[in-house]
Design a protein around this motif. Structure first.
Motif, PDB file in Angstrom:
ATOM      1  N   GLU A 149      49.948  25.420  78.604  1.00  0.00           N
ATOM      2  CA  GLU A 149      50.149  24.158  79.310  1.00  0.00           C
ATOM      3  C   GLU A 149      50.026  24.363  80.816  1.00  0.00           C
ATOM      4  O   GLU A 149      50.424  25.415  81.330  1.00  0.00           O
ATOM      5  CB  GLU A 149      51.541  23.593  79.021  1.00  0.00           C
ATOM      6  CG  GLU A 149      51.784  23.196  77.586  1.00  0.00           C
ATOM      7  CD  GLU A 149      53.229  22.747  77.361  1.00  0.00           C
ATOM      8  OE1 GLU A 149      53.523  22.268  76.263  1.00  0.00           O
ATOM      9  OE2 GLU A 149      54.053  22.869  78.294  1.00  0.00           O
ATOM     10  N   PHE A 162      42.822  19.258  79.938  1.00  0.00           N
ATOM     11  CA  PHE A 162      43.840  19.230  78.896  1.00  0.00           C
ATOM     12  C   PHE A 162      43.924  17.828  78.291  1.00  0.00           C
ATOM     13  O   PHE A 162      44.329  16.880  78.960  1.00  0.00           O
ATOM     14  CB  PHE A 162      45.195  19.638  79.473  1.00  0.00           C
ATOM     15  CG  PHE A 162      45.254  21.061  79.937  1.00  0.00           C
ATOM     16  CD1 PHE A 162      45.657  22.067  79.075  1.00  0.00           C
ATOM     17  CD2 PHE A 162      44.896  21.390  81.232  1.00  0.00           C
ATOM     18  CE1 PHE A 162      45.708  23.389  79.508  1.00  0.00           C
ATOM     19  CE2 PHE A 162      44.953  22.706  81.677  1.00  0.00           C
ATOM     20  CZ  PHE A 162      45.352  23.707  80.815  1.00  0.00           C
ATOM     21  N   HIS A 186      42.281  12.775  80.037  1.00  0.00           N
ATOM     22  CA  HIS A 186      42.624  14.193  80.108  1.00  0.00           C
ATOM     23  C   HIS A 186      43.034  14.562  81.533  1.00  0.00           C
ATOM     24  O   HIS A 186      42.767  13.835  82.482  1.00  0.00           O
ATOM     25  CB  HIS A 186      41.481  15.094  79.607  1.00  0.00           C
ATOM     26  CG  HIS A 186      40.237  15.078  80.433  1.00  0.00           C
ATOM     27  ND1 HIS A 186      38.982  14.915  79.893  1.00  0.00           N
ATOM     28  CD2 HIS A 186      40.013  15.220  81.771  1.00  0.00           C
ATOM     29  CE1 HIS A 186      38.069  14.957  80.850  1.00  0.00           C
ATOM     30  NE2 HIS A 186      38.684  15.139  82.000  1.00  0.00           N
ATOM     31  N   PRO A 212      42.975  20.421  73.119  1.00  0.00           N
ATOM     32  CA  PRO A 212      42.961  21.246  71.905  1.00  0.00           C
ATOM     33  C   PRO A 212      41.593  21.454  71.269  1.00  0.00           C
ATOM     34  O   PRO A 212      41.535  21.941  70.128  1.00  0.00           O
ATOM     35  CB  PRO A 212      43.869  20.450  70.973  1.00  0.00           C
ATOM     36  CG  PRO A 212      43.593  19.035  71.332  1.00  0.00           C
ATOM     37  CD  PRO A 212      43.412  19.049  72.836  1.00  0.00           C
ATOM     38  N   ASP A 220      45.900  15.973  76.541  1.00  0.00           N
ATOM     39  CA  ASP A 220      47.272  15.709  76.095  1.00  0.00           C
ATOM     40  C   ASP A 220      47.827  14.581  76.962  1.00  0.00           C
ATOM     41  O   ASP A 220      48.266  14.823  78.092  1.00  0.00           O
ATOM     42  CB  ASP A 220      48.134  16.958  76.224  1.00  0.00           C
ATOM     43  CG  ASP A 220      49.571  16.742  75.767  1.00  0.00           C
ATOM     44  OD1 ASP A 220      49.905  15.602  75.381  1.00  0.00           O
ATOM     45  OD2 ASP A 220      50.361  17.701  75.809  1.00  0.00           O
ATOM     46  N   SER A 269      45.167  21.557  66.047  1.00  0.00           N
ATOM     47  CA  SER A 269      46.564  21.276  66.376  1.00  0.00           C
ATOM     48  C   SER A 269      47.469  22.400  65.902  1.00  0.00           C
ATOM     49  O   SER A 269      48.680  22.378  66.131  1.00  0.00           O
ATOM     50  CB  SER A 269      47.000  19.960  65.725  1.00  0.00           C
ATOM     51  OG  SER A 269      46.836  20.023  64.309  1.00  0.00           O
ATOM     52  N   ASP A 314      50.537  13.119  77.068  1.00  0.00           N
ATOM     53  CA  ASP A 314      51.922  13.305  77.496  1.00  0.00           C
ATOM     54  C   ASP A 314      52.014  14.029  78.832  1.00  0.00           C
ATOM     55  O   ASP A 314      53.020  13.905  79.548  1.00  0.00           O
ATOM     56  CB  ASP A 314      52.709  14.080  76.440  1.00  0.00           C
ATOM     57  CG  ASP A 314      52.912  13.284  75.156  1.00  0.00           C
ATOM     58  OD1 ASP A 314      52.779  12.044  75.207  1.00  0.00           O
ATOM     59  OD2 ASP A 314      53.197  13.898  74.114  1.00  0.00           O
TER      60      ASP A 314
END
Length: 343
Positions: A117, A317, A300, A246, A319, A111, A321
């Motif tokens: 992105e 990815f 993901h 990550p 993430d 992290s 969000d």
């Protein structure tokens, strides 16, 4: 719109009326520009806001010596350069310099690294109706190209984007960056040398999906739903690469990627539906994972690079969000039916 036309509008109308009319149409391409510079769609949107704020404050002094578009790009570029001072670059795991991992290795994530992105197409794709322009715009936001840009120092990055993507003259770039044409040409030469090492350019990847590729992507989605490892491996090129920030490791070769999915992925048969989207001008999928209550939660976001009729590269990815950023559902019901999966 030419610089003279821009100036005429400014003279005929007060700033409050003229500014949005002259500038609003460039917001999407400026977002793409800031994304190329920063490797972050969230940073890009913030920097575009800052660009418009600075432009508004200085609009009364705009004399029309260049077009409004050029003026905005000059502001945006310098806003990005200021924001990038002292910041670490945004890599993908393949850019960390470590060799490919073994699928049997323990997964390690970081992290502390600020990761590259992906970018939703609607935020960074232009609105041109010219096919050649559309292709050029898509090529300049490809994930591999943007990842390669992050290896350049910020000013080299700016020079390369302004010269190679926007096709500015060296004199225009020198004026925007308050430097000399000789310095611009030198920076561009060094940037080209760095990109050559990465073996990537704006025109190395296919930009359209023919019926055969669309059919392959349908099978790809079905293979994850069935967790059919053999089918997944068969759709990867022999030298395919899989990376998943990550997590710091990356994996090379279709067979190793198949073993990774087989042994490290927690989902089983009918546990992993995908919802199609597009990212960086490429096919992409939000992959969901079945939960104890039967529903599916974001797991993901995969961005796929195709070569021929196979998948050459997958950036997955991790993430959650990003699902909201891409307009994907926050969850899927337990009775969700897997669709065709074609973007």
């Amino acid at each position: 719109m030419t610089a003279s036309n821009d100036t005429a509008v400014v003279r005929e109308r007060p700033a409050e009326a003229a500014f949005p009319e002259l500038t609003d149409g460039y917001r999407r391409e400026l977002t793409a520009h800031c994304y190329r510079m920063t490797g972050s769609i969230h940073d890009a949107e913030d920097l575009v806001q800052e660009t418009y704020l600075r432009a508004w404050r200085s609009f009364e002094g705009f004399e029309g010596r260049s077009s409004v578009r050029t003026w905005l790009y000059r502001i945006a570029t310098n806003v990005c350069l200021t924001a990038l001072e002292g910041k670490d670059r945004r890599p993908l795991p393949t850019g960390l310099g470590a060799p490919a991992s073994s699928p049997g290795d323990q997964l390690a994530q970081s992290s502390e690294i600020t990761w590259l992105e992906p970018a939703p197409d609607p935020l960074v794709s232009g609105e041109s109706s010219d096919p050649a322009t559309i292709v050029a715009e898509r090529e300049s936001i490809r994930l591999a190209f943007v990842a390669a840009l992050q290896h350049l120092p910020a000013r080299q990055r700016a020079v390369l984007i302004l010269r190679d993507v926007l096709r500015w003259k060296a004199s225009e770039v020198a004026g925007a960056l308050a430097t000399t044409e000789a310095a611009v040409n030198s920076a561009l030469q060094r940037a080209h040398a760095q990109l050559a090492k990465a073996d990537v350019s704006q025109d190395t990847m296919a930009t359209t999906l023919d019926p055969a590729k669309e059919a392959m992507l349908e099978r790809y989605v079905k293979a994850f739903w069935e967790k059919d490892i053999q089918a997944i491996v068969g759709m990867l090129t022999a030298d395919a690469v899989w990376e998943m920030p990550p997590f710091t490791g990356w994996y090379s070769g279709a067979q190793d990627i198949g073993r990774l999915i087989d042994t490290q992925c927690p989902g089983g048969v009918h546990d992993m539906p995908m919802v199609a989207t597009t990212a960086n001008g490429q096919p992409a999928y939000g992959l969901y994972m079945r939960q104890p209550d039967g529903t599916f939660a974001p797991f993901h976001l995969q961005v796929l690079t195709l070569r021929g009729g196979q998948v050459e590269h997958v950036a997955a990815f991790f993430d959650p969000d990003l699902f909201a950023t891409f307009g994907l559902p926050a969850s899927l019901p337990a009775d969700h039916v897997v669709g065709t999966g074609a973007p």
